[in-house]
Design a protein around this motif. Structure first.
Motif, short mmCIF file in Angstrom:
data_model
loop_
_atom_site.label_atom_id
_atom_site.label_comp_id
_atom_site.label_asym_id
_atom_site.label_seq_id
_atom_site.Cartn_x
_atom_site.Cartn_y
_atom_site.Cartn_z
N LEU A 1 38.89 53.54 52.71
CA LEU A 1 39.71 54.74 52.65
C LEU A 1 40.22 54.92 51.22
O LEU A 1 40.65 53.95 50.58
N TYR A 2 40.18 56.16 50.72
CA TYR A 2 40.65 56.48 49.36
C TYR A 2 41.63 57.66 49.44
O TYR A 2 41.22 58.81 49.27
N PRO A 3 42.90 57.39 49.71
CA PRO A 3 43.83 58.50 49.93
C PRO A 3 43.94 59.45 48.74
O PRO A 3 44.04 60.66 48.91
N LEU B 1 45.07 51.89 39.53
CA LEU B 1 46.08 52.38 40.45
C LEU B 1 45.65 52.07 41.88
O LEU B 1 44.64 52.58 42.36
N LYS B 2 46.42 51.22 42.56
CA LYS B 2 46.09 50.79 43.92
C LYS B 2 46.87 51.61 44.94
O LYS B 2 47.98 52.06 44.67
N LEU C 1 52.65 56.56 52.05
CA LEU C 1 51.55 56.21 51.17
C LEU C 1 52.16 55.56 49.94
O LEU C 1 53.04 56.16 49.29
N GLN C 2 51.76 54.33 49.63
CA GLN C 2 52.26 53.66 48.45
C GLN C 2 51.20 53.64 47.35
O GLN C 2 50.01 53.49 47.64
N VAL C 3 51.66 53.78 46.12
CA VAL C 3 50.77 53.68 44.96
C VAL C 3 51.38 52.63 44.03
O VAL C 3 52.59 52.65 43.76
N PHE C 4 50.53 51.74 43.55
CA PHE C 4 50.97 50.63 42.72
C PHE C 4 50.28 50.71 41.36
O PHE C 4 49.07 50.90 41.28
N PRO D 1 56.57 50.64 42.38
CA PRO D 1 55.68 51.37 43.29
C PRO D 1 56.20 52.77 43.58
O PRO D 1 57.40 53.02 43.58
N LEU D 2 55.25 53.67 43.80
CA LEU D 2 55.58 55.05 44.16
C LEU D 2 55.41 55.21 45.67
O LEU D 2 54.38 54.83 46.23
N GLN D 3 56.42 55.76 46.33
CA GLN D 3 56.37 56.01 47.77
C GLN D 3 56.19 57.50 48.00
O GLN D 3 56.94 58.31 47.46
N LEU D 4 55.21 57.85 48.82
CA LEU D 4 54.94 59.26 49.12
C LEU D 4 54.92 59.46 50.63
O LEU D 4 54.54 58.56 51.39
N ASP D 5 55.32 60.65 51.05
CA ASP D 5 55.27 61.00 52.47
C ASP D 5 53.81 61.12 52.89
O ASP D 5 53.03 61.84 52.27
N LEU D 6 53.45 60.39 53.96
CA LEU D 6 52.06 60.41 54.41
C LEU D 6 51.66 61.77 54.97
O LEU D 6 50.48 62.12 54.99
N ASN D 7 52.62 62.52 55.42
CA ASN D 7 52.35 63.86 55.96
C ASN D 7 53.20 64.87 55.20
O ASN D 7 54.22 65.36 55.71
#
Length: 276
Positions: free
Chosen positions: A9-11, A57-58, A66-69, A75-81
């Motif tokens: 998976l590649y968000p 970027l992971k 959705l987390q981005v590292f 880390p960056l936290q994003l709303d999955l929806n």
């Protein structure tokens, strides 16, 4: 019988992906796959072709986030929806579509790491991006993939390629969604329709490869392999090919270990000599 051995998976388009053991499939492909994308100040999509550091970027999904590292950053936290945001005209190759912006904070986080202005956008669930009608049905759609909702590759194909390399590489270099085990190398070049669980997949065309497989995902350093080997083994009409683009006929659920039923085969695509 061939089996599904890996699901990737590649968000966020062109960032590192991750493997899952099971995952839902919706109208755009694997749920959340390339739902997000980075664009420059003109709305043009960004990828490792232009910014190899994107490989560092992971991404990960936990609960509704959705987390981005990134190395050296929190880390960056994003709303999955995600919801809301402004409409932004974006370009993916020859496609022009409307995306939604995420946040100024996300834009700043990515711009800081990549050392260039960029914006993070997402593909709203109610927006439809059609697939190239030369290969697809009117009902086929995708989010921010290059052109097709999924990419399928067999383990045997990578094993055959690795036999020609001094340093073997991992499957993640080729960024597949579905990896198939228990079949001959490049068997997928013959497949036209397969079924996994209740989902049928059409494989209308082989995947031509760009420079991204030459970028080490752990260091973002480019190398001449595996593209040099592919150019010797898998060149057709001045392009190199590895894997098959895939379209799906319905939503459902995929899980590692499920059988892959071959429903229809055809002439080799691309029409290359067998490696055996």
């Amino acid at each position: 019988m061939p089996t599904l051995s890996q699901i990737h998976l590649y968000p966020i388009k062109s960032l590192a992906g991750f493997q899952v053991q099971q995952w839902p499939v919706d109208h755009n492909g694997l749920r959340y796959d390339r739902k997000w994308m980075l664009v420059d100040e003109t709305g043009q999509f960004l990828s490792q072709r232009r910014l190899p550091a994107m490989a560092l970027l992971k991404t990960g999904i936990t609960g509704d986030s959705l987390q981005v590292f990134a190395p050296g950053q929190s880390p960056l936290q994003l709303d999955l929806n995600p919801a809301g945001g402004e409409d932004l005209a974006v370009t993916i190759w020859h496609d022009h579509c409307l995306a939604k912006t995420v946040s100024a904070a996300a834009d700043e986080w990515f711009s800081t790491f990549l050392q260039q202005p960029c914006r993070l956008v997402y593909h709203p669930d109610d927006r439809i991006r059609r697939v190239d009608p030369r290969y697809a049905l009117p009902s086929d759609q995708t989010a921010f993939s290059d052109g097709f909702p999924m990419l399928l590759v067999s383990e045997g194909s990578l094993q055959t390629l690795n036999q020609t390399l001094t340093q073997p590489i991992g499957m993640n270099r080729f960024r597949p969604n579905l990896v198939i085990a228990d079949c001959e190398s490049f068997a997928e070049d013959h497949w036209r329709r397969v079924r996994i669980n209740s989902i049928e997949f059409r494989l209308p065309k082989p995947c031509s490869r760009c420079s991204v497989p030459g970028i080490d995902p752990e260091t973002a350093i480019s190398d001449k392999e595996p593209l040099a080997a592919l150019s010797r083994l898998r060149t057709w009409h001045n392009k190199v090919y590895f894997g098959q683009n895939a379209l799906h006929d319905r939503s459902g659920e995929l899980a590692v270990g499920q059988a892959v039923e071959i429903l229809e085969t055809g002439e080799l695509q691309p029409p290359l000599p067998s490696p055996h």
